[in-house]
Design a protein around this motif. Structure first.
Motif, PDB file in Angstrom:
ATOM      1  N   UNK A 144     -33.578  52.307  12.384  1.00  0.00           N
ATOM      2  CA  UNK A 144     -33.198  51.678  11.248  1.00  0.00           C
ATOM      3  C   UNK A 144     -32.448  50.279  11.457  1.00  0.00           C
ATOM      4  N   UNK A 145     -31.353  49.860  10.934  1.00  0.00           N
ATOM      5  CA  UNK A 145     -30.778  48.568  11.080  1.00  0.00           C
ATOM      6  C   UNK A 145     -29.208  48.763  11.003  1.00  0.00           C
ATOM      7  N   UNK A 146     -28.361  47.523  11.414  1.00  0.00           N
ATOM      8  CA  UNK A 146     -27.081  47.671  11.363  1.00  0.00           C
ATOM      9  C   UNK A 146     -26.557  46.281  10.897  1.00  0.00           C
ATOM     10  N   UNK A 147     -25.172  46.233  10.390  1.00  0.00           N
ATOM     11  CA  UNK A 147     -24.962  45.029  10.021  1.00  0.00           C
ATOM     12  C   UNK A 147     -24.706  43.889  10.987  1.00  0.00           C
ATOM     13  N   UNK A 148     -25.161  42.978  10.558  1.00  0.00           N
ATOM     14  CA  UNK A 148     -25.454  41.448  11.362  1.00  0.00           C
ATOM     15  C   UNK A 148     -24.296  40.631  11.226  1.00  0.00           C
ATOM     16  N   UNK A 149     -23.278  40.549  12.347  1.00  0.00           N
ATOM     17  CA  UNK A 149     -22.273  39.671  12.271  1.00  0.00           C
ATOM     18  C   UNK A 149     -22.496  38.442  13.100  1.00  0.00           C
ATOM     19  N   UNK A 150     -22.000  37.406  12.101  1.00  0.00           N
ATOM     20  CA  UNK A 150     -22.518  36.043  12.512  1.00  0.00           C
ATOM     21  C   UNK A 150     -21.395  35.561  13.578  1.00  0.00           C
ATOM     22  N   UNK A 151     -21.998  34.719  14.582  1.00  0.00           N
ATOM     23  CA  UNK A 151     -20.841  34.014  15.486  1.00  0.00           C
ATOM     24  C   UNK A 151     -20.026  33.125  15.071  1.00  0.00           C
ATOM     25  N   UNK A 152     -18.914  33.538  14.336  1.00  0.00           N
ATOM     26  CA  UNK A 152     -18.011  32.521  13.697  1.00  0.00           C
ATOM     27  C   UNK A 152     -16.781  32.785  14.653  1.00  0.00           C
ATOM     28  N   UNK A 153     -16.234  31.620  15.048  1.00  0.00           N
ATOM     29  CA  UNK A 153     -15.128  31.392  15.855  1.00  0.00           C
ATOM     30  C   UNK A 153     -13.961  32.117  15.239  1.00  0.00           C
ATOM     31  N   UNK A 154     -13.627  33.198  16.312  1.00  0.00           N
ATOM     32  CA  UNK A 154     -12.456  34.033  15.933  1.00  0.00           C
ATOM     33  C   UNK A 154     -12.658  35.307  15.059  1.00  0.00           C
ATOM     34  N   UNK A 155     -13.867  35.412  14.385  1.00  0.00           N
ATOM     35  CA  UNK A 155     -14.177  36.473  13.610  1.00  0.00           C
ATOM     36  C   UNK A 155     -13.942  37.753  14.672  1.00  0.00           C
ATOM     37  N   UNK A 156     -14.375  37.797  15.795  1.00  0.00           N
ATOM     38  CA  UNK A 156     -14.345  39.022  16.626  1.00  0.00           C
ATOM     39  C   UNK A 156     -13.100  39.527  16.761  1.00  0.00           C
ATOM     40  N   UNK A 157     -12.010  38.648  16.667  1.00  0.00           N
ATOM     41  CA  UNK A 157     -10.661  39.241  16.958  1.00  0.00           C
ATOM     42  C   UNK A 157     -10.149  39.529  15.584  1.00  0.00           C
ATOM     43  N   UNK A 158     -10.882  39.360  14.446  1.00  0.00           N
ATOM     44  CA  UNK A 158      -9.927  39.884  13.093  1.00  0.00           C
ATOM     45  C   UNK A 158     -10.691  41.280  12.777  1.00  0.00           C
ATOM     46  N   UNK A 159      -9.584  42.015  12.088  1.00  0.00           N
ATOM     47  CA  UNK A 159      -9.932  43.422  11.776  1.00  0.00           C
ATOM     48  C   UNK A 159     -10.605  43.335  10.081  1.00  0.00           C
ATOM     49  N   UNK A 160     -11.866  42.691  10.270  1.00  0.00           N
ATOM     50  CA  UNK A 160     -12.702  42.392   9.203  1.00  0.00           C
ATOM     51  C   UNK A 160     -13.307  43.855   8.754  1.00  0.00           C
ATOM     52  N   UNK A 161     -14.097  43.927   7.639  1.00  0.00           N
ATOM     53  CA  UNK A 161     -14.688  45.174   7.047  1.00  0.00           C
ATOM     54  C   UNK A 161     -16.101  44.726   7.022  1.00  0.00           C
ATOM     55  N   UNK A 162     -16.886  45.864   7.251  1.00  0.00           N
ATOM     56  CA  UNK A 162     -18.280  45.851   7.008  1.00  0.00           C
ATOM     57  C   UNK A 162     -18.688  46.762   5.821  1.00  0.00           C
ATOM     58  N   UNK A 163     -20.020  46.879   5.799  1.00  0.00           N
ATOM     59  CA  UNK A 163     -20.329  47.636   4.514  1.00  0.00           C
ATOM     60  C   UNK A 163     -20.199  49.185   4.923  1.00  0.00           C
TER      61      UNK A 163
END
Length: 464
Positions: A144-163
């Motif tokens: 299958x596939x998985x969420x694609x997370x863009x290389x935005x500065x600082x995003x990796x350190x944020x507790x963001x949500x995915x689908x």
């Protein structure tokens, strides 16, 4: 080392039916799954999201109850209860899938992560257990596939949500920022707006659903605006941060640099094929530029005996197409029926916004780009009897037909139960039913489908 006739890697909507069909032929099969039986569809995709969409629709209808003459004093959304209901449905579906697999003869279900070795054997890593080494004549990859997370500065350190993680919330977001205005972003954006969140959808594209016709975009935009869902386009997010319980996005927009803050951030910027960590390099399997496994008409890779199906093989990213891949592959490989092919097949899809957006075949912008002659017809739901009776009058039906043979070459349904109507048109296309025959069919009244009579009556020569 244990040997099988076939090893299927990934128990998704290609892997499960294919494993059962092969085992039913009397061949030994191992089905390898590293996470949960059922794949994305049952566990993270179709089943749970549409269950939550249904809850959001109830909230929306309750908020409109007075329009139907029903007085409701007040209500609130219990986000935890919505989540728990979703989990019960997922467990029901997963349990049914598991029982079906367990009943199959000659089929071993192995929970673990399969990794190819240089000699085309498969190492299966199992948490807390000894690794297994397996071999087979044929391998079928359905990871299958998985969420694609863009290389935005600082995003990796944020507790963001995915689908996936957004469906586990126990609280309704105060302000949900949705990064990505694709189909996933639209469904979740409208859903949480109806649960009571302020919602802002941001996308780098110039408009919503850019692959659809301009009139489709405009109608969806009007519907979202009426529901007070904010949209920001032509956005280039430069930096993300999280502090004191709030996310802040720094972006470049039409009017220059700007920022936006919200309590929750959903990253819905597409998906990528799950072709990493499979050891494909060791097996010599070639990948495309975007990470898809390259396959031929039999879904076979460049390495004889290794096949790939579904999202990971670059098929249209829909559950029903992955399932269809398994049907085609089994018939071509095990039944030697080469008449079935993935080439030029019709690809239906439905986006579960409200109203639903569904399409089959060409739309106008595609026909124009390819120089395909067509006539078009359009019928607005505000004129449909059934839509008026249920007070769900947003959207329209739209059809493209071949002016010479009168065959339907494409249709878009933005309406109540649009996916169901699209399936009717799909069958008409497969059955080569001319549009003027549908125009005069006695379709049961009062149904939404009877508006197909009116739609076909609207077909006119395109003069653009």
């Amino acid at each position: 080392m244990k040997k099988y006739h076939s090893i299927v890697i990934g128990a998704g909507q290609s892997g499960m039916p294919l494993a059962k069909k092969i085992s039913a032929k009397g061949f030994s099969v191992a089905l390898i799954e590293k996470r949960a039986l059922g794949g994305t569809c049952i566990n993270d995709g179709c089943s749970p999201t549409k269950t939550m969409v249904a809850s959001a629709k109830v909230a929306h209808m309750v908020s409109r109850a007075s329009e139907f003459g029903v007085e409701v004093k007040g209500f609130r959304v219990n986000q935890k209860a919505v989540r728990d209901r979703k989990n019960r449905i997922v467990e029901l579906f997963r349990g049914g899938a598991t029982k079906g697999l367990q009943k199959a003869e000659n089929l071993d279900i192995i929970m673990g992560e399969g990794v190819f070795q240089a000699d085309k054997t498969l190492l299966v890593k199992r948490a807390g257990q000894e690794d297994l080494v397996l071999q087979a004549e044929k391998y079928f990859i359905n990871t299958g596939s998985a969420p694609n997370i863009p290389p935005i500065e600082g995003l990796g350190e944020c507790p963001y949500l995915d689908s996936t993680s957004i469906m586990e919330l126990e609280e309704t977001p105060e302000h949900l920022i949705v990064l990505g205005g694709g189909y996933i972003g639209l469904e979740f954006g409208q859903m949480f707006s109806r649960f009571g969140s302020k919602v802002t959808i941001m996308d780098m594209a110039p408009r919503l659903v850019p692959k659809e016709d301009e009139d489709v975009c405009q109608e969806i935009s009007d519907i979202f605006a009426e529901e007070k869902i904010n949209t920001i386009f032509n956005v280039d997010v430069k930096k993300a941060g999280f502090q004191n319980g709030y996310f802040t996005l720094h972006y470049q927009g039409k009017k220059g640099a700007a920022t936006i803050s919200g309590s929750h951030l959903l990253v819905a910027t597409g998906r990528k094929p799950s072709s990493e960590h499979l050891g494909l390099e060791a097996a010599g399997v070639k990948l495309g530029d975007k990470g898809h496994i390259l396959v031929d008409d039999n879904f076979e890779t460049n390495v004889p005996g290794i096949y790939a199906l579904g999202d990971v093989a670059g098929s249209p990213p829909f559950t029903h197409m992955a399932y269809h891949d398994a049907h085609i592959a089994f018939n071509r490989i095990f039944e030697e029926n080469l008449s079935l092919s993935a080439q030029d097949r019709l690809v239906p899809y439905c986006v579960f916004t409200d109203p639903q957006l569904a399409r089959i075949g060409w739309n106008e912008q595609q026909a124009k780009e390819r120089g395909i002659p067509y006539k078009t017809g359009k019928f607005w739901m505000k004129h449909a009897g059934r839509a008026l009776e249920t007070d769900e009058t947003k959207g329209f039906f739209k059809v493209l037909v071949d002016p010479k043979n009168k065959q339907i070459i494409g249709a878009t349904t933005l309406s109540k139960d649009g996916g169901e109507i699209m399936a009717v048109l799909q069958m008409a296309m497969v059955g080569k039913v001319p549009y003027d025959q549908i125009q005069h069919l006695p379709i049961a009244h009062p149904t939404l489908a009877e508006s197909l009579n009116n739609l076909m009556g609207q077909v006119e020569t395109n003069t653009e």
